[in-house]
Design a protein around this motif. Sequence first.
Motif, short mmCIF file in Angstrom:
data_model
loop_
_atom_site.label_atom_id
_atom_site.label_comp_id
_atom_site.label_asym_id
_atom_site.label_seq_id
_atom_site.Cartn_x
_atom_site.Cartn_y
_atom_site.Cartn_z
N LYS A 1 11.23 15.70 -26.19
CA LYS A 1 9.93 15.83 -25.52
C LYS A 1 9.87 17.09 -24.66
N LEU A 2 10.95 17.37 -23.94
CA LEU A 2 10.98 18.55 -23.08
C LEU A 2 10.90 19.84 -23.90
N PHE A 3 11.61 19.85 -25.03
CA PHE A 3 11.63 21.03 -25.88
C PHE A 3 10.25 21.27 -26.48
N ILE A 4 9.62 20.22 -26.98
CA ILE A 4 8.29 20.35 -27.58
C ILE A 4 7.26 20.81 -26.54
N LYS A 5 7.37 20.26 -25.33
CA LYS A 5 6.46 20.66 -24.26
C LYS A 5 6.59 22.15 -23.97
N ALA A 6 7.82 22.64 -23.89
CA ALA A 6 8.05 24.06 -23.61
C ALA A 6 7.52 24.93 -24.75
N LYS A 7 7.71 24.47 -25.99
CA LYS A 7 7.21 25.22 -27.14
C LYS A 7 5.69 25.33 -27.11
N LYS A 8 5.03 24.25 -26.74
CA LYS A 8 3.57 24.26 -26.66
C LYS A 8 3.08 25.26 -25.62
N LEU A 9 3.76 25.32 -24.49
CA LEU A 9 3.40 26.28 -23.45
C LEU A 9 3.60 27.71 -23.94
N SER A 10 4.64 27.89 -24.72
CA SER A 10 4.91 29.22 -25.27
C SER A 10 3.81 29.62 -26.26
N TYR A 11 3.43 28.68 -27.13
CA TYR A 11 2.36 28.94 -28.09
C TYR A 11 1.03 29.20 -27.38
N ALA A 12 0.85 28.59 -26.23
CA ALA A 12 -0.39 28.74 -25.47
C ALA A 12 -0.40 30.02 -24.64
N SER A 13 0.59 30.87 -24.84
CA SER A 13 0.69 32.15 -24.11
C SER A 13 0.75 31.94 -22.59
N LYS A 14 1.60 30.98 -22.20
CA LYS A 14 1.86 30.74 -20.77
C LYS A 14 3.36 30.94 -20.54
N PRO A 15 3.81 32.20 -20.51
CA PRO A 15 5.25 32.48 -20.51
C PRO A 15 6.00 31.97 -19.29
N LYS A 16 5.42 32.12 -18.10
CA LYS A 16 6.14 31.66 -16.90
C LYS A 16 6.34 30.16 -16.93
N GLU A 17 5.26 29.44 -17.28
CA GLU A 17 5.35 27.98 -17.36
C GLU A 17 6.31 27.55 -18.47
#
Length: 474
Positions: A230-246
Amino acid sequence: MGLNLNNVYQRPYVAPDRRNQIKRRQDEEQATSNAQKEQQTDQNSKSKGLQYTEQQPQRAYQATQNNIAYQQYQAVNTPQAEVTYPNEVATALAQRNPNINIAQILKDFKNTAIAIGTPDDLKEEVNGYIELIEKQVVKEKPNSKLIKSNLKNAASILDNFISKTLNKDSKVVENWVDALFLQQIDFKYNEEDINAQFLVKFPEDTKKEEEKKVEEPVNPQIPQDQELKKLFIKAKKLSYASKPKEAIMAFQTALTRANEVEDKETQSKIFLEVGKIYDDHDYLAQALKSYNESVQRTKDCNVKTRAHYSMAEIYNDVNKIEPAIDHYFSTVSFAGEAENLSVQSKSLAKIGNIYTDMYEKEAFNYFEVADNLADETENAKLKGYVSASLGDAHDKFGESPAALKAYSKAVKNYIDADSPLKVAENYYNAAEIMLEFKNEDKARGLLEKAQKYARKTNNEELLTEINNSLISIS
């Protein structure tokens, strides 16, 4: 106030200067040596763990800043305990020994034939070629062309056997032989001359290996721990959403969990993802460290391939030739284990481009293998890239007919790949050659084709250049 990443410079497309690239690397490094000394201290990275480090987005991908980023990588501060970054620069290409004796090649070839269970009739046919080679290598001046030809024939027999056995086309032995041909082969037979870097290793006890317990296959892309997943998928989604810091903060949380459950493969993928974020925003020192940490933690050849290729691209962009080539070679090696012909081909073509820039004809050795590998794929875009690169190389060396032939092949492949911009560029490059030879009629025809495809793109600069060339002819 946090850093506004929307304004961070991206890597721009730069149209290659096909006429004046020979001294580019040396001139840029000479011009920036003083700037490196003055700015080294201020530019050193203070990255800790996976924390996103604020820096001034001063660079529009200039050579000076790129070389400073490389120096940052060498002098970077020690990160926090949970995220360490071993220094891999010490394993640069300078330590690579490309020399290999024909005796070692023949021994490994015979072992390969035994390892794959070659039937007696085929083994006898293979041995016929090997015997021809053995007669040559004991001569005072062995015929290298004859040796290579017989070795390729023997390799083809083994690959045909493997293909029939697996019911799948295989070029594994021929590709291995091609890779060896890129090295410095001593054709004078000497069993005592052994290069450990090229040793082919075989199980000492095949029976014991077969008796080992076979574990259930695990999907290497998805963490098995549900919380980590779950944590990995959440981080990937933030990366895809162009939110690098988050995204980086989320990956840090995922890394903590991965450490708790001792999941090294997911740790590796986290560092790979973080490296890509840094890379995309031109934080090159942090990207290099993350990619390197990814390599250290994984046994997955696909992950190693991606990480090494990314590091090679960074070093290539900042004109650090030796580590760039070293990582491209590593990419070829791991991509071979992963049976990824496309990445192997592109990496070899990249090496060819580097040697072309240095005006070294060795470039064509790499292009030849890259072209053969690309032809085994259905990737038209890759085929176009290799052909276009080969065309640029021939043009650089003043081999115009060969250049035109390569550009023609590139055009065909890029049309198949539905890449109008690349089609236009290659037509334009071919037209430039025709203009050099004062053949205005053929140049006009090529320029009109280039114009047709350029109009399908948003590249106004290329279209303007084409139009100006047509006007000059008129």
